[in-house]
Design a protein around this motif. Sequence first.
Motif, PDB file in Angstrom:
ATOM      1  N   TRP A 247      -3.512  35.050 -11.318  1.00 39.45           N
ATOM      2  CA  TRP A 247      -4.135  34.934 -12.905  1.00 39.45           C
ATOM      3  C   TRP A 247      -4.769  33.445 -13.150  1.00 39.45           C
ATOM      4  O   TRP A 247      -5.629  33.314 -13.422  1.00 39.45           O
ATOM      5  CB  TRP A 247      -3.106  35.462 -13.615  1.00 39.45           C
ATOM      6  N   LEU A 248      -4.115  32.914 -13.173  1.00 40.09           N
ATOM      7  CA  LEU A 248      -4.081  31.282 -12.897  1.00 40.09           C
ATOM      8  C   LEU A 248      -5.031  31.016 -12.397  1.00 40.09           C
ATOM      9  O   LEU A 248      -6.326  29.677 -13.101  1.00 40.09           O
ATOM     10  CB  LEU A 248      -3.041  30.766 -13.200  1.00 40.09           C
ATOM     11  N   ASP A 249      -5.296  31.478 -10.595  1.00 36.85           N
ATOM     12  CA  ASP A 249      -6.717  31.016 -10.112  1.00 36.85           C
ATOM     13  C   ASP A 249      -8.000  31.279 -10.865  1.00 36.85           C
ATOM     14  O   ASP A 249      -9.269  31.019 -10.557  1.00 36.85           O
ATOM     15  CB  ASP A 249      -6.444  31.811  -8.390  1.00 36.85           C
ATOM     16  N   GLU A 250      -7.749  32.651 -10.936  1.00 38.27           N
ATOM     17  CA  GLU A 250      -8.988  33.529 -11.694  1.00 38.27           C
ATOM     18  C   GLU A 250      -9.279  32.982 -12.464  1.00 38.27           C
ATOM     19  O   GLU A 250     -10.922  32.818 -12.938  1.00 38.27           O
ATOM     20  CB  GLU A 250      -8.556  34.861 -11.862  1.00 38.27           C
ATOM     21  N   LEU A 251      -7.939  32.535 -13.760  1.00 39.86           N
ATOM     22  CA  LEU A 251      -8.220  31.480 -15.151  1.00 39.86           C
ATOM     23  C   LEU A 251      -9.979  30.346 -14.754  1.00 39.86           C
ATOM     24  O   LEU A 251     -10.319  30.363 -15.306  1.00 39.86           O
ATOM     25  CB  LEU A 251      -7.687  32.042 -15.966  1.00 39.86           C
TER      26      LEU A 251
ATOM     27  N   ALA B 290     -14.606  27.476 -14.624  1.00 38.80           N
ATOM     28  CA  ALA B 290     -16.035  26.732 -13.946  1.00 38.80           C
ATOM     29  C   ALA B 290     -16.973  26.370 -14.622  1.00 38.80           C
ATOM     30  O   ALA B 290     -17.684  25.909 -14.127  1.00 38.80           O
ATOM     31  CB  ALA B 290     -14.922  26.575 -12.765  1.00 38.80           C
ATOM     32  N   ASP B 291     -17.017  27.543 -14.372  1.00 40.29           N
ATOM     33  CA  ASP B 291     -18.343  28.593 -15.030  1.00 40.29           C
ATOM     34  C   ASP B 291     -19.054  28.107 -16.689  1.00 40.29           C
ATOM     35  O   ASP B 291     -20.434  28.635 -16.729  1.00 40.29           O
ATOM     36  CB  ASP B 291     -18.660  29.768 -14.718  1.00 40.29           C
ATOM     37  N   ARG B 292     -18.198  27.637 -16.920  1.00 40.59           N
ATOM     38  CA  ARG B 292     -18.105  27.700 -18.560  1.00 40.59           C
ATOM     39  C   ARG B 292     -19.389  26.453 -18.519  1.00 40.59           C
ATOM     40  O   ARG B 292     -18.782  25.383 -17.777  1.00 40.59           O
ATOM     41  CB  ARG B 292     -17.244  27.554 -19.763  1.00 40.59           C
ATOM     42  N   SER B 293     -19.791  25.465 -20.198  1.00 35.44           N
ATOM     43  CA  SER B 293     -20.835  24.919 -20.565  1.00 35.44           C
ATOM     44  C   SER B 293     -19.186  23.711 -20.852  1.00 35.44           C
ATOM     45  O   SER B 293     -17.897  24.460 -20.943  1.00 35.44           O
ATOM     46  CB  SER B 293     -21.211  25.245 -22.119  1.00 35.44           C
ATOM     47  N   ALA B 294     -20.218  22.585 -20.243  1.00 41.00           N
ATOM     48  CA  ALA B 294     -18.604  21.709 -20.512  1.00 41.00           C
ATOM     49  C   ALA B 294     -18.497  21.337 -21.925  1.00 41.00           C
ATOM     50  O   ALA B 294     -19.557  21.505 -22.628  1.00 41.00           O
ATOM     51  CB  ALA B 294     -19.282  19.955 -19.813  1.00 41.00           C
ATOM     52  N   THR B 295     -17.882  21.122 -22.779  1.00 36.92           N
ATOM     53  CA  THR B 295     -17.412  19.851 -23.630  1.00 36.92           C
ATOM     54  C   THR B 295     -16.891  18.886 -23.978  1.00 36.92           C
ATOM     55  O   THR B 295     -15.553  18.759 -23.414  1.00 36.92           O
ATOM     56  CB  THR B 295     -16.266  21.121 -24.978  1.00 36.92           C
ATOM     57  N   PRO B 296     -18.039  18.159 -23.470  1.00 38.36           N
ATOM     58  CA  PRO B 296     -17.151  16.628 -23.105  1.00 38.36           C
ATOM     59  C   PRO B 296     -16.233  15.981 -24.386  1.00 38.36           C
ATOM     60  O   PRO B 296     -16.220  16.533 -25.889  1.00 38.36           O
ATOM     61  CB  PRO B 296     -18.656  15.676 -23.283  1.00 38.36           C
TER      62      PRO B 296
ATOM     63  N   THR C 268     -11.691  27.605 -28.162  1.00 44.04           N
ATOM     64  CA  THR C 268     -11.057  29.386 -28.413  1.00 44.04           C
ATOM     65  C   THR C 268     -11.803  29.459 -29.013  1.00 44.04           C
ATOM     66  O   THR C 268     -12.064  31.255 -28.556  1.00 44.04           O
ATOM     67  CB  THR C 268      -9.554  29.397 -28.097  1.00 44.04           C
ATOM     68  N   GLY C 269     -13.064  29.460 -29.439  1.00 43.92           N
ATOM     69  CA  GLY C 269     -13.340  30.649 -30.584  1.00 43.92           C
ATOM     70  C   GLY C 269     -14.435  30.936 -31.052  1.00 43.92           C
ATOM     71  O   GLY C 269     -15.436  31.120 -31.662  1.00 43.92           O
ATOM     72  N   SER C 270     -15.679  30.646 -29.485  1.00 43.73           N
ATOM     73  CA  SER C 270     -17.119  30.239 -29.028  1.00 43.73           C
ATOM     74  C   SER C 270     -16.952  31.622 -28.214  1.00 43.73           C
ATOM     75  O   SER C 270     -16.445  32.122 -27.976  1.00 43.73           O
ATOM     76  CB  SER C 270     -17.158  29.619 -27.948  1.00 43.73           C
ATOM     77  N   ALA C 271     -18.588  32.238 -28.449  1.00 44.21           N
ATOM     78  CA  ALA C 271     -18.343  32.952 -27.922  1.00 44.21           C
ATOM     79  C   ALA C 271     -18.841  33.101 -26.644  1.00 44.21           C
ATOM     80  O   ALA C 271     -17.930  34.342 -25.606  1.00 44.21           O
ATOM     81  CB  ALA C 271     -19.875  33.928 -27.885  1.00 44.21           C
ATOM     82  N   GLU C 272     -18.845  31.996 -25.351  1.00 43.67           N
ATOM     83  CA  GLU C 272     -18.357  31.720 -24.431  1.00 43.67           C
ATOM     84  C   GLU C 272     -17.022  31.981 -24.010  1.00 43.67           C
ATOM     85  O   GLU C 272     -16.805  32.558 -22.924  1.00 43.67           O
ATOM     86  CB  GLU C 272     -19.268  30.828 -23.870  1.00 43.67           C
ATOM     87  N   TYR C 273     -16.631  31.592 -24.705  1.00 40.49           N
ATOM     88  CA  TYR C 273     -14.943  31.426 -24.389  1.00 40.49           C
ATOM     89  C   TYR C 273     -13.941  32.641 -24.280  1.00 40.49           C
ATOM     90  O   TYR C 273     -13.768  33.768 -23.689  1.00 40.49           O
ATOM     91  CB  TYR C 273     -13.987  30.605 -25.218  1.00 40.49           C
TER      92      TYR C 273
END
Length: 139
Positions: free
Chosen positions: A20-24, A29-35, A121-126
Amino acid sequence: VRRCSRDRGGRDVKYLTQGWLDELRRLSADRSATPGAGAQIQYIVTDSPDGDVHYYWVVEDGRILEAQIGDLNDPDFTLTMPYEVGREIAEATLDPNVAFMQGRMKCTGDTGRLMALIPITGSAEYRAMQQELASKLEF
């Protein structure tokens, strides 16, 4: 073992396991970076069918770089929740921010660091990432 009702084409991932953690981590890794958004987060899920489960995430720039079963030596903060709350979050039926605000998930340590991650965690992407992972889970 009760399975979610969705068809996952044999891609079942059991909640609170390394798989489960590996899949998470893979999905993250595919989400946009948040510097600048980062933390070392320890999780403790109490009263699961397998007892208390400890796992952690190392987050940098809003992405989970490391996710492992076990304990960190010096986490920025620790989130503790009962199994049912963790399960609802994993099923994407409970927003983790709501769980925290309702006191159903407890934080010890640097709560300022936790608050800095809330916009992620509030973003649509998350939420989309959380929904995708939920569609693959078994409990």
